[in-house]
Design a protein around this motif. Sequence first.
Motif, short mmCIF file in Angstrom:
data_model
loop_
_atom_site.label_atom_id
_atom_site.label_comp_id
_atom_site.label_asym_id
_atom_site.label_seq_id
_atom_site.Cartn_x
_atom_site.Cartn_y
_atom_site.Cartn_z
N ALA B 59 -2.44 -2.88 3.71
CA ALA B 59 -1.56 -4.05 3.82
C ALA B 59 -0.86 -4.05 5.17
O ALA B 59 -0.70 -5.09 5.82
CB ALA B 59 -0.55 -4.04 2.68
N ASN B 60 -0.44 -2.87 5.59
CA ASN B 60 0.27 -2.75 6.86
C ASN B 60 -0.66 -3.12 8.01
O ASN B 60 -0.30 -3.82 8.95
CB ASN B 60 0.79 -1.33 7.02
N GLN B 61 -1.89 -2.63 7.89
CA GLN B 61 -2.89 -2.92 8.91
C GLN B 61 -3.18 -4.42 9.01
O GLN B 61 -3.28 -4.99 10.09
CB GLN B 61 -4.16 -2.19 8.48
N GLU B 62 -3.27 -5.06 7.83
CA GLU B 62 -3.67 -6.46 7.79
C GLU B 62 -2.49 -7.44 7.78
O GLU B 62 -2.70 -8.66 7.79
CB GLU B 62 -4.54 -6.72 6.53
N GLY B 63 -1.26 -6.89 7.73
CA GLY B 63 -0.11 -7.78 7.72
C GLY B 63 0.08 -8.56 6.43
O GLY B 63 0.45 -9.74 6.43
N ILE B 64 -0.17 -7.89 5.31
CA ILE B 64 0.00 -8.52 3.99
C ILE B 64 1.32 -8.05 3.37
O ILE B 64 1.61 -6.86 3.37
CB ILE B 64 -1.16 -8.09 3.07
N GLY B 65 2.09 -8.96 2.83
CA GLY B 65 3.33 -8.59 2.16
C GLY B 65 3.07 -7.84 0.86
O GLY B 65 2.07 -8.09 0.18
N VAL B 66 3.97 -6.93 0.50
CA VAL B 66 3.84 -6.14 -0.72
C VAL B 66 5.11 -6.30 -1.55
O VAL B 66 6.20 -6.01 -1.07
CB VAL B 66 3.63 -4.65 -0.37
N VAL B 67 4.94 -6.78 -2.78
CA VAL B 67 6.08 -6.90 -3.69
C VAL B 67 5.94 -5.86 -4.78
O VAL B 67 5.09 -5.98 -5.66
CB VAL B 67 6.14 -8.32 -4.31
N PRO B 68 6.75 -4.79 -4.74
CA PRO B 68 6.68 -3.78 -5.80
C PRO B 68 7.23 -4.37 -7.10
O PRO B 68 8.20 -5.13 -7.09
CB PRO B 68 7.59 -2.67 -5.28
N TYR B 69 6.60 -4.01 -8.21
CA TYR B 69 6.94 -4.59 -9.51
C TYR B 69 7.11 -3.48 -10.54
O TYR B 69 6.19 -2.68 -10.75
CB TYR B 69 5.84 -5.56 -9.94
N GLY B 70 8.28 -3.41 -11.15
CA GLY B 70 8.52 -2.39 -12.18
C GLY B 70 8.41 -3.02 -13.56
O GLY B 70 7.33 -3.31 -14.03
N GLY B 71 9.56 -3.24 -14.22
CA GLY B 71 9.54 -3.86 -15.54
C GLY B 71 9.76 -5.36 -15.49
O GLY B 71 9.70 -6.04 -16.51
N GLY B 72 10.07 -5.87 -14.31
CA GLY B 72 10.27 -7.31 -14.16
C GLY B 72 11.60 -7.80 -14.70
O GLY B 72 11.78 -9.00 -14.90
N ASN B 195 19.02 8.33 -0.66
CA ASN B 195 19.94 7.23 -0.97
C ASN B 195 19.66 5.98 -0.15
O ASN B 195 20.03 4.87 -0.57
CB ASN B 195 21.39 7.69 -0.81
N LEU B 196 19.03 6.15 1.00
CA LEU B 196 18.63 4.96 1.77
C LEU B 196 17.56 4.18 0.99
O LEU B 196 17.58 2.95 0.93
CB LEU B 196 18.10 5.39 3.13
N MET B 197 16.64 4.89 0.37
CA MET B 197 15.59 4.24 -0.41
C MET B 197 16.16 3.64 -1.70
O MET B 197 15.79 2.52 -2.09
CB MET B 197 14.50 5.25 -0.79
N ILE B 198 17.04 4.39 -2.36
CA ILE B 198 17.62 3.89 -3.60
C ILE B 198 18.50 2.68 -3.29
O ILE B 198 19.35 2.74 -2.42
CB ILE B 198 18.45 4.99 -4.31
N GLY B 199 18.25 1.60 -3.97
CA GLY B 199 19.01 0.37 -3.71
C GLY B 199 18.47 -0.46 -2.57
O GLY B 199 19.05 -1.48 -2.23
N SER B 200 17.35 -0.05 -1.97
CA SER B 200 16.80 -0.86 -0.86
C SER B 200 15.87 -1.95 -1.39
O SER B 200 15.28 -2.69 -0.62
CB SER B 200 16.10 0.02 0.17
N GLU B 201 15.74 -2.04 -2.69
CA GLU B 201 15.08 -3.16 -3.35
C GLU B 201 13.65 -3.38 -2.85
O GLU B 201 13.20 -4.52 -2.68
CB GLU B 201 15.92 -4.45 -3.23
N GLY B 202 12.95 -2.29 -2.64
CA GLY B 202 11.55 -2.39 -2.27
C GLY B 202 11.30 -2.85 -0.84
O GLY B 202 10.16 -3.15 -0.49
N THR B 203 12.33 -2.86 -0.01
CA THR B 203 12.14 -3.37 1.35
C THR B 203 11.80 -2.27 2.35
O THR B 203 11.54 -2.57 3.52
CB THR B 203 13.40 -4.10 1.86
N LEU B 204 11.79 -1.01 1.91
CA LEU B 204 11.51 0.09 2.85
C LEU B 204 10.31 0.93 2.43
O LEU B 204 9.88 1.80 3.19
CB LEU B 204 12.74 1.00 2.98
N GLY B 205 9.79 0.71 1.25
CA GLY B 205 8.69 1.52 0.76
C GLY B 205 8.58 1.35 -0.74
O GLY B 205 9.36 0.61 -1.35
N VAL B 206 7.60 2.03 -1.34
CA VAL B 206 7.43 1.97 -2.79
C VAL B 206 7.77 3.34 -3.37
O VAL B 206 7.14 4.35 -3.04
CB VAL B 206 5.98 1.61 -3.16
N ILE B 207 8.77 3.38 -4.24
CA ILE B 207 9.11 4.61 -4.95
C ILE B 207 8.00 4.85 -5.98
O ILE B 207 7.72 3.98 -6.80
CB ILE B 207 10.47 4.48 -5.66
#
Lengths: 467, 467
Positions: B59-72, B195-207
């Motif tokens: 996705a990073n290579q191709e410039g595709i957005g990624v929306v992580p999805y947990g329980g919705g 703690n930077l990742m926690i609360g970043s709402e999926g904008t920095l990586g996928v937990i």
Amino acid sequence: MTGDLATFESALRQKLPAKSFGAHDPKYFEEPRGLFHGTPTLVLKPENTAEVAVILSLANQEGIGVVPYGGGTGLVGGQVADRKHAYVVVSLERMNRILDVDPTGNVIFAEAGVLLQDIQHRAANADRLFPLSLASEGSCRIGGNLATNAGGINVLRYGNARDLCLGLEVVLADGQIWNGLSRLLKDNTGFDLRNLMIGSEGTLGVITAASLRLFPLPKNRSAAFVALDDPKAALDLLALAQDSLGENLSAFELMNETGAAFLMEKMPQVRQILDPTPSWSVLLEISGGESFLANNALERLLEKAFESGIIIDGLLSQSESQRQSFWAFRESIPAANRLVGAIYSHDISVPLKSIPEFVTRANAALAAFGPLRINCFGHLGDGNLHYNVFPPSGRSKDDFAEQRERIRETVYGMVHELGGSISAEHGIGRLKKDDLARYGDPVKLAMMRHVKTALDPKGIMNPGVLF
Amino acid sequence: MTGDLATFESALRQKLPAKSFGAHDPKYFEEPRGLFHGTPTLVLKPENTAEVAVILSLANQEGIGVVPYGGGTGLVGGQVADRKHAYVVVSLERMNRILDVDPTGNVIFAEAGVLLQDIQHRAANADRLFPLSLASEGSCRIGGNLATNAGGINVLRYGNARDLCLGLEVVLADGQIWNGLSRLLKDNTGFDLRNLMIGSEGTLGVITAASLRLFPLPKNRSAAFVALDDPKAALDLLALAQDSLGENLSAFELMNETGAAFLMEKMPQVRQILDPTPSWSVLLEISGGESFLANNALERLLEKAFESGIIIDGLLSQSESQRQSFWAFRESIPAANRLVGAIYSHDISVPLKSIPEFVTRANAALAAFGPLRINCFGHLGDGNLHYNVFPPSGRSKDDFAEQRERIRETVYGMVHELGGSISAEHGIGRLKKDDLARYGDPVKLAMMRHVKTALDPKGIMNPGVLF
């Protein structure tokens, strides 16, 4: 950084009052373990946040390194600059005002230069507890405690400095001021930059003030000092105590016989607690509100622990002065250690279940270096041990200078293998940056570098620390 | 981002098994409040961390957005993508294994897709408590709880999701895996990226996995449901309870009469607790280990509170089923709210001492919009209120569509003026990003952008969230 200090200083003298320039007191260029020595340079003593902003803005413009200085009590050389760089010391000591105490909201606001002990006292005067407590609390300053994410004896119940902070005011590398002095327990609005700053050891900015959590002042507490055969028994006692007492257990400190021996030898004025000195001992404390019958609860716990053979001797504090004598014993161990002179002091943590294995294996491995004395003590409830290595009686640490690195590698290698940390509470500073590079996760280290570059692109903040 | 989804998909099909591609189930493009709707796109269901790494790397290579999805279950649209971008949904639902439970070390390891309730149950089976608890615990997943730093009913005593996490495994935007799954309570080695990742709402990586703190399972607990005249009395009761009970106080929930009325109207099967329905009520719970006499302690507290006129009526739970009925009442309020249909729901926090002022002033200001119904309830001990605004009986939220923005601005403006937060526990997501830009500290926002750019330079992670 290729800054010219003279240019920087003359620009600064236009903007800051004379009293914000300090003398070359040697204390700014030393640290407690004597491992690092800074080169005397400009010492700045800003009176307020605006002055800190002026200093950083100019330093960033001129490419001058900035070493933030709190109480100077750090144990990893974070407060003593690398000689390679043109740098200045920025001491927060004049910014020592308590700004507000709010017992309803359970929060206290303090400038970064306030002594930890002063915060404790102001909280107590408002019938509240500020739980951060460590041996240097009379001289360390809250800004330094936060910059290094200090631990201490109450982490088991209340967490470390990070867990006790609600908000920060920070001057960033370019002189901008982030006003994050929140009173709020819950605020889920964007990245957690507070915790990024806490524990960053002055490499991302200068903490100038903080809002800190207060807790109900424990109304009833009780302590016990007990003898055990080994660290495994200490773990059993911890499990029993947590089962029986839940979070009313507030401290759980392990000590071995070497601590007692060092105190007898070097600080005979400190009262010994148990006779004969046990191989291992634990100081545990429990506390709660008015409704919590601390003495009864601790008595029942000790009875159970005796019956099941976990503890072999023990004293329950019968008075406040006896409780304090337990703590005086525990808290004097670091001072006795300094008088004996350690070959190396390891501030490590390992997973709780691996502690007995670590102690057995590390002791065995170090026996190969000679009849060393190991003073192993620390915050067992947190998995945090101070595993400090001393020469045999009658010899000095200098006799072991050549073995020093191998001793350190032996211990850290074992810690790493067990999934532990080479710095549980003291931080990395200048002392452990090679260890961090060696044992740290490479992806994490790369992320750290990206963040550092993003927030301090010229690398002026505490150069030589962490990286 | 200018990626081409078809190119991306065909590259991905070379590398991932067919079962890691999911169907276009509508659930991935909706959210509970119906405010956001995603455009159906590729739904990926990786089975393990390596597959997540493959997805992000491509996705990073191709410039595709990624929306992580947990329980919705998130309430701010963080799980539903912005239509402007080429994007894929990455659901963690197949990564639902509990990896390890260590009762000695008080830690549980879980993949990101484990249901919160499953973690609670596994902890309880090991005689431990995992304290994170919220209305959606049967369907939310721990990765989402961490990405949004979820709160809930036990924050007062145990903290929010952030405080309950020891370590993370995260796949970064470029597909690198950070293995930070620590068991350690103390580890002071570099920047706090957890703690930077926690609360970043999926904008920095996928937990992808987490190690989580466990606590002693409370052996004794007791709850009370009491009636009070106003929020000021609730604050007085909170102070009295903290004084008397210290940290044995584990929950302190405030409710006004509207909650009871909505339950009577929409969910009559839920048992009412007090008759007549009080203007305000508090559900408080205390708990502790075997040594803690919860019922006695709570009874004494209630006596004191009656004597001093703080509470006017009240019930002490006499059985576990009665305690559960108290909680069923409290926990059903959000469901009743959904059935009534809010004009706007404000998840806010204000400094504790300002809560009475906030409620009085906000109620008065909203009266200008007509006879609105205000359901004000929440975690008073944390300063966190859900201040939800409903149409008068017989009218619908759509009748107030035009006033919606002004209502929201009125409430948020007041919250901001009092030093509060416009999102205490739900996060920013897509819903509140304009509010964040408006009310957030500009220096903090600029730092956030620098960090985002440093860790996700192509901006593929959850585009449209936060920024």
